[in-house]
Write an enzyme that holds these catalytic residues in place. Structure first.
Site, PDB file in Angstrom:
ATOM      1  N   GLU B  58       7.083  -2.116  -4.523  1.00  0.00           N
ATOM      2  CA  GLU B  58       6.504  -0.893  -5.106  1.00  0.00           C
ATOM      3  C   GLU B  58       7.411   0.312  -4.927  1.00  0.00           C
ATOM      4  O   GLU B  58       7.543   1.144  -5.827  1.00  0.00           O
ATOM      5  CB  GLU B  58       5.154  -0.570  -4.449  1.00  0.00           C
ATOM      6  CG  GLU B  58       4.092  -1.641  -4.552  1.00  0.00           C
ATOM      7  CD  GLU B  58       4.088  -2.560  -3.336  1.00  0.00           C
ATOM      8  OE1 GLU B  58       5.183  -3.000  -2.906  1.00  0.00           O
ATOM      9  OE2 GLU B  58       3.004  -2.847  -2.818  1.00  0.00           O
ATOM     10  N   CYS B  89       3.385   2.129   0.804  1.00  0.00           N
ATOM     11  CA  CYS B  89       3.513   2.118  -0.657  1.00  0.00           C
ATOM     12  C   CYS B  89       2.408   2.942  -1.318  1.00  0.00           C
ATOM     13  O   CYS B  89       2.665   3.673  -2.282  1.00  0.00           O
ATOM     14  CB  CYS B  89       3.502   0.687  -1.166  1.00  0.00           C
ATOM     15  SG  CYS B  89       4.991  -0.204  -0.649  1.00  0.00           S
TER      16      CYS B  89
END
Lengths: 147, 147
Positions: B58, B89
């Site tokens: 991510e 993330c």
């Protein structure tokens, strides 16, 4: 003779980094990673320069410290940062299994403490308020300039 | 004629990335960022290769998407990721003001949902369970291989 430096000594180094961010018109946050009494990584916020929300001082310092050590894990390191880390950075510090976190000013709005210490690794020791006034002053000045 | 692709279509792309991670002996998580029906960034977990705990799929996808758009903010984008993002993330996605997050498998141990949706930006829409079985299977296989 081994000179053991104080937390203030290393926070001053983090402040020098924050000052660099300030001069570059970035939100003035600076960080250093210390391992065995030695600075192994220095970084300041570069979200504007890099056009990247992930380029916080702590994240850049984590990456640089891992490169310096040749290890992803920073369990024998202390990260000094001028501002309370956000949840992203705290999550990164957790993955790095950071030994000790020392931060200056608190960040009630964006800081990880809203979610509690459990966002960090259970073995990470935390201290805060070190040179708080100097750390806050730079932030306040930055947002004052912006008005 | 404009073909509007389904969530499954894009999750399959994220799964292809996860497969690349699996083949490189990395924890198999993959992500793609979609803007106006087009994939603008693809990434997979590279923490081992880069020796860097911050190199989650991510985070790498966020950075790549910002480069592709020339904007730090991804409010018109959807991020598809095979596994529930961790707190690091999720914090990054919050800073990016992500428009929509779609994830496959849940991660009860490390996922951001332990801390609730407020870790994300208030405007981020969240969906999960898309192709959950395929996403989980790759993870299960990875950890089975390790035993």
């Amino acid at each position: 003779m081994l000179t053991v430096f104080s937390d203030n000594h290393f926070m001053k180094q983090a402040l020098l980094e924050a000052q660099k961010a300030y001069e570059a018109d970035e939100i003035p946050v600076g960080a250093v990673v210390v391992c065995r009494n030695k600075v192994i990584a220095r970084a300041h916020n570069q979200t504007e320069l890099l056009n990247d929300v992930t380029a916080h001082a702590e994240m850049l310092a984590l990456t640089a410290a891992a490169n310096a050590l040749g290890s992803k894990y920073l369990d024998e390191c202390t990260l000094y940062v001028t501002l309370e880390p956000c949840t992203m950075c705290a999550g990164g510090l957790a993955w790095a299994q950071l030994g000790r976190l020392v931060y200056g000013a608190s960040d009630d709005k964006r800081g990880f403490m809203r979610f509690g210490k459990s966002i960090l690794h259970p073995k990470t020791n935390v201290e805060f308020g070190i040179m708080m006034e100097e750390c806050s002053k730079l932030m306040t000045q930055f947002f004052k300039d912006k008005r």
